[in-house]
Design an enzyme around this catalytic site. Structure first.
Site, PDB file in Angstrom:
ATOM      1  N   GLU A  29       0.830  -1.217   0.000  1.00 50.84           N
ATOM      2  CA  GLU A  29       0.000   0.000   0.000  1.00 50.84           C
ATOM      3  C   GLU A  29       0.867   1.270   0.000  1.00 50.84           C
ATOM      4  OE1 GLU A  29      -3.344   0.037   2.686  1.00 50.84           O
ATOM      5  OE2 GLU A  29      -3.414   2.218   2.684  1.00 50.84           O
ATOM      6  N   LYS A  74      -7.781  -1.045  11.058  1.00 52.45           N
ATOM      7  CA  LYS A  74      -7.127  -1.421   9.787  1.00 52.45           C
ATOM      8  C   LYS A  74      -5.878  -0.571   9.592  1.00 52.45           C
ATOM      9  CE  LYS A  74      -6.411  -1.438   5.142  1.00 52.45           C
ATOM     10  NZ  LYS A  74      -5.500  -0.593   4.386  1.00 52.45           N
ATOM     11  N   ASP A  99       3.951 -14.869  11.724  1.00 53.30           N
ATOM     12  CA  ASP A  99       2.640 -15.273  11.209  1.00 53.30           C
ATOM     13  C   ASP A  99       1.652 -14.111  11.396  1.00 53.30           C
ATOM     14  OD1 ASP A  99       0.084 -16.316  10.944  1.00 53.30           O
ATOM     15  OD2 ASP A  99       0.522 -18.157  12.046  1.00 53.30           O
ATOM     16  N   HIS A 151      -2.029  10.982   0.222  1.00 50.56           N
ATOM     17  CA  HIS A 151      -2.002   9.741  -0.546  1.00 50.56           C
ATOM     18  C   HIS A 151      -1.818   9.986  -2.033  1.00 50.56           C
ATOM     19  CE1 HIS A 151      -4.144   6.648   2.238  1.00 50.56           C
ATOM     20  NE2 HIS A 151      -3.099   7.209   2.791  1.00 50.56           N
TER      21      HIS A 151
HETATM   22  C1  MEV Z   1      -5.946   3.285   4.971  1.00 49.50           C
HETATM   23  O1  MEV Z   1      -5.235   2.133   4.553  1.00 49.50           O
HETATM   24  C2  MEV Z   1      -5.963   3.405   6.467  1.00 49.50           C
HETATM   25  C3  MEV Z   1      -6.842   4.512   7.024  1.00 49.50           C
HETATM   26  O2  MEV Z   1      -8.165   4.396   6.519  1.00 49.50           O
HETATM   27  C4  MEV Z   1      -6.840   4.363   8.522  1.00 49.50           C
HETATM   28  C5  MEV Z   1      -7.845   5.238   9.246  1.00 49.50           C
HETATM   29  O3  MEV Z   1      -8.864   5.629   8.650  1.00 49.50           O
HETATM   30  O4  MEV Z   1      -7.611   5.474  10.446  1.00 49.50           O
HETATM   31  C6  MEV Z   1      -6.328   5.886   6.605  1.00 49.50           C
END
Ligand code: MEV
Length: 424
Positions: free
Chosen positions: A79, A259, A275, A372
């Site tokens: 990513e 995430k 792992d 990004h």
């Molecule tokens: C993107 O891979 C991760 C985010 O969505 C995490 C978040 O929203 O805290 C930017």
């Protein structure tokens, strides 16, 4: 650490040379970084029907100061912007004194589940009375861990239903993750329970919910360190605390919040040969420990400081599994300058918190897309076929236009190459 300023602008040879100087890498280690191919025989011993290697890029996160020591952290991720964000979050924390870690114990849990139990309380009593015998049996099944100073430590009994009982074995696995060790010990104990108490064994297996292997990292950032051109640090800190509250209240947000944390955690876990599915499963179970799924980190404002903390189960190993086999993992351990598994665990937790800080800092100010965008456009340029020397021009072309899709990228690439389009 010297030599890492504008590291991203240097070519591969210079980046490796800096690493060589800083980490005293050998020629062989540098060769592995340049060409980390697994040979066929090695691949074939690791998995079945081995064909080839799947490629993921590895980069370095910078600025991580944890308990006073600065680290270079290899991260493996597909990513864009994960490593940039992890380094950015860490730089804010570095200016504020770095991360602090707490790690009380490093024990793994395995369970032997007995079903069709007639009297669960009686079984629990019998198992407790046999604790010494069971611990001895477990250790006899894996004597090498006892020689290394580890071994089975405790037996706990949990009555899950009137007829279903989990007998949990708690083991000090030292530097390993312990899955094989635990499973061998559990099966030995299960045989004993079967023959001694006529227990009907359902399963005997390690639990990935490693609640006796919790790692906590914290940081305290003066709010002024968070300031952006368009927003004062105090307001940003308050908004980060609100975003943290939101992730405690709403599972839709908590999932994305976590995430983001796992973006950092998984990338280091993979680079360290561990792992990552086990770590993911344990982290999400821990996020739901209060009965609803919540954000794993907490941010609060106290005395003009933004206080962050992250706690999760992180049973990571420095030996065993693919760690001993994959040459790049050994080099990554050298880059991390690891003393032991506990040190790896605190590094990984700090990356989770640094990653989370960077994401929240962006989200509550400019939004995530701004940071990004350039990296995503780079990926888009490559996806439409731009050669490395053409990528920057395609990205600039895309930044100058409204539409930033693959058709536009292709058109820009054709313009750069002087290709005329046929009018349709
Ligand atoms: C993107 O891979 C991760 C985010 O969505 C995490 C978040 O929203 O805290 C930017």
């Amino acid at each position: 650490m010297n030599g890492f300023s504008k590291y991203y602008q240097k070519d591969q040879a210079t980046r490796l040379e800096i690493l060589k100087q800083q980490k005293k890498l050998t020629k062989a280690e540098l060769e592995i970084l340049k060409d980390p191919q697994l040979n066929f025989e090695l691949g074939d011993t690791m998995i079945e029907n081995y064909l080839t290697q799947y490629q993921l890029p590895e980069g370095l996160a910078l600025n991580y100061v944890i308990d006073g020591k600065e680290y270079l952290i290899p991260m493996v991720t597909e990513e864009p912007s994960v490593i940039a964000a992890a380094s950015h979050g860490a730089s804010i924390v570095k200016r504020s004194g770095g991360f602090k870690s707490e790690l009380k114990e490093r024990l793994m849990i395995g369970q032997i589940v007995v079903e069709q139990v007639k009297d669960a309380k009686k079984l629990a009593r019998l198992v407790k009375d046999s604790q010494a015998e069971l611990l001895q049996l477990a250790n006899a099944a894996h004597p090498s861990i006892v020689k290394r100073g580890g071994g089975a430590r405790e037996i706990k009994v949990r009555i899950l239903a009137f007829d279903l009982v989990s007998i949990d074995l708690v083991v000090d696995v030292k530097e390993a993750m312990g899955a094989n060790m635990l499973n061998t010990m559990l099966e030995a104990c299960a045989d004993h329970l079967r023959s001694k108490f006529e227990a009907e064994i359902l399963i005997s297996i390690l639990s990935n919910y490693a609640t006796r292997c919790l790692v906590k990292v914290t940081c305290a950032i003066p709010v002024s360190e968070l300031t952006k051109k368009n927003m004062p640090g105090e307001k940003i800190a308050q908004k980060i605390a609100s975003a943290s509250r939101l992730a405690k209240l709403d599972p839709y947000r908590a999932t994305t919040h976590n995430k983001g944390i796992m973006n950092g955690i998984d990338a280091v876990v993979i680079a360290s040969g561990n792992d990552w599915r086990a770590i993911e499963a344990g982290a999400h179970a821990y996020a739901a420990r209060n009965g609803s799924y919540q954000g794993l980190s907490t941010w609060e404002v106290k005395d003009s400081k933004l206080i962050g903390s992250l706690e999760l189960p992180l049973p990571l190993a420095t030996v065993g599994g693919s760690i001993a086999i994959v040459p790049l993992v050994k080099v990554n351990q050298r880059l991390l300058d690891l003393q032991d598994a506990k040190e790896l665990e605190k590094i990984v937790a700090a990356v989770g918190l640094g990653q989370n800080l960077a994401a929240l800092h962006a989200l509550v100010t400019d939004g995530i897309q701004k940071g990004h965008m350039k990296l995503q456009l780079k990926s888009l340029a490559i996806a439409v076929g731009a050669r490395p020397e053409e990528v920057a021009a395609v990205v600039d072309g895309l930044l100058a236009r409204q539409a930033r899709d693959s058709a536009t990228a292709t058109q820009i690439l054709e313009e750069i190459r002087g290709i005329k389009r046929e009018e349709k």
